[in-house]
Scaffold this motif. Structure first.
Motif, PDB file in Angstrom:
ATOM      1  N   ARG A  94      42.528  45.266  95.948  1.00  0.00           N
ATOM      2  CA  ARG A  94      43.035  46.636  96.103  1.00  0.00           C
ATOM      3  C   ARG A  94      43.006  47.071  97.568  1.00  0.00           C
ATOM      4  O   ARG A  94      43.891  47.792  98.020  1.00  0.00           O
ATOM      5  CB  ARG A  94      42.211  47.592  95.251  1.00  0.00           C
ATOM      6  CG  ARG A  94      42.377  47.340  93.760  1.00  0.00           C
ATOM      7  CD  ARG A  94      41.406  48.111  92.945  1.00  0.00           C
ATOM      8  NE  ARG A  94      41.864  49.476  92.756  1.00  0.00           N
ATOM      9  CZ  ARG A  94      41.428  50.292  91.818  1.00  0.00           C
ATOM     10  NH1 ARG A  94      40.511  49.896  90.962  1.00  0.00           N
ATOM     11  NH2 ARG A  94      41.884  51.506  91.714  1.00  0.00           N
ATOM     12  N   TYR A  95      41.962  46.639  98.295  1.00  0.00           N
ATOM     13  CA  TYR A  95      41.810  47.068  99.686  1.00  0.00           C
ATOM     14  C   TYR A  95      42.815  46.382 100.604  1.00  0.00           C
ATOM     15  O   TYR A  95      43.384  47.022 101.485  1.00  0.00           O
ATOM     16  CB  TYR A  95      40.376  46.783 100.169  1.00  0.00           C
ATOM     17  CG  TYR A  95      40.096  47.391 101.528  1.00  0.00           C
ATOM     18  CD1 TYR A  95      39.839  48.747 101.658  1.00  0.00           C
ATOM     19  CD2 TYR A  95      40.099  46.608 102.670  1.00  0.00           C
ATOM     20  CE1 TYR A  95      39.596  49.311 102.897  1.00  0.00           C
ATOM     21  CE2 TYR A  95      39.855  47.159 103.920  1.00  0.00           C
ATOM     22  CZ  TYR A  95      39.606  48.514 104.022  1.00  0.00           C
ATOM     23  OH  TYR A  95      39.373  49.080 105.245  1.00  0.00           O
ATOM     24  N   GLU A  96      43.035  45.102 100.399  1.00  0.00           N
ATOM     25  CA  GLU A  96      43.897  44.326 101.293  1.00  0.00           C
ATOM     26  C   GLU A  96      45.299  44.921 101.467  1.00  0.00           C
ATOM     27  O   GLU A  96      45.764  45.056 102.600  1.00  0.00           O
ATOM     28  CB  GLU A  96      43.975  42.873 100.823  1.00  0.00           C
ATOM     29  CG  GLU A  96      44.661  41.977 101.822  1.00  0.00           C
ATOM     30  CD  GLU A  96      44.522  40.514 101.454  1.00  0.00           C
ATOM     31  OE1 GLU A  96      44.510  39.707 102.394  1.00  0.00           O
ATOM     32  OE2 GLU A  96      44.415  40.187 100.263  1.00  0.00           O
ATOM     33  N   PRO A  97      45.988  45.315 100.392  1.00  0.00           N
ATOM     34  CA  PRO A  97      47.333  45.864 100.588  1.00  0.00           C
ATOM     35  C   PRO A  97      47.368  47.320 101.062  1.00  0.00           C
ATOM     36  O   PRO A  97      48.439  47.863 101.315  1.00  0.00           O
ATOM     37  CB  PRO A  97      47.992  45.718  99.219  1.00  0.00           C
ATOM     38  CG  PRO A  97      46.875  45.706  98.253  1.00  0.00           C
ATOM     39  CD  PRO A  97      45.706  45.094  98.977  1.00  0.00           C
ATOM     40  N   GLY A  98      46.193  47.965 101.171  1.00  0.00           N
ATOM     41  CA  GLY A  98      46.222  49.303 101.760  1.00  0.00           C
ATOM     42  C   GLY A  98      45.541  50.431 101.013  1.00  0.00           C
ATOM     43  O   GLY A  98      45.545  51.560 101.487  1.00  0.00           O
ATOM     44  N   GLN A  99      44.976  50.175  99.824  1.00  0.00           N
ATOM     45  CA  GLN A  99      44.283  51.257  99.123  1.00  0.00           C
ATOM     46  C   GLN A  99      43.067  51.663  99.945  1.00  0.00           C
ATOM     47  O   GLN A  99      42.405  50.820 100.554  1.00  0.00           O
ATOM     48  CB  GLN A  99      43.859  50.831  97.718  1.00  0.00           C
ATOM     49  CG  GLN A  99      43.374  51.992  96.876  1.00  0.00           C
ATOM     50  CD  GLN A  99      43.222  51.627  95.413  1.00  0.00           C
ATOM     51  OE1 GLN A  99      43.101  50.471  95.053  1.00  0.00           O
ATOM     52  NE2 GLN A  99      43.232  52.639  94.573  1.00  0.00           N
ATOM     53  N   SER A 100      42.767  52.961  99.990  1.00  0.00           N
ATOM     54  CA  SER A 100      41.668  53.435 100.819  1.00  0.00           C
ATOM     55  C   SER A 100      40.311  53.086 100.212  1.00  0.00           C
ATOM     56  O   SER A 100      40.176  52.932  98.999  1.00  0.00           O
ATOM     57  CB  SER A 100      41.756  54.950 101.018  1.00  0.00           C
ATOM     58  OG  SER A 100      41.382  55.630  99.831  1.00  0.00           O
TER      59      SER A 100
END
Length: 75
Positions: free
Chosen positions: A35-41
């Motif tokens: 989730r973090y890698e593509p841009g979720q905060s």
């Protein structure tokens, strides 16, 4: 302030199943990284997994992730 210590409050919450979650399982960490890698905060992810931000940040760093600043820049 209220005449009860934090330890007592923590014990009451734990007995009623409302204790704070500490740490992530390997599977949860993998999903968090996905989730973090593509841009979720980070704040969105910690809310979804029910851990504090420092726990998630440390887990993601340990997983080899590069953290972004609050403005999206790589740190």
């Amino acid at each position: 302030m209220y005449g009860i210590g934090t330890g007592a409050v923590s014990g009451i919450l734990k007995r009623h199943g409302a204790g704070r979650k500490i740490g992530l399982t390997p599977d949860e960490l993998e999903h968090a990284a996905e989730r973090y890698e593509p841009g979720q905060s980070l704040s969105q992810i910690v809310e979804a997994f029910g851990v504090v931000a420092n726990t998630m940040r440390a887990a993601l760093l340990g997983h080899g992730m590069t953290m972004r600043s609050t403005r999206g820049a790589v740190r």
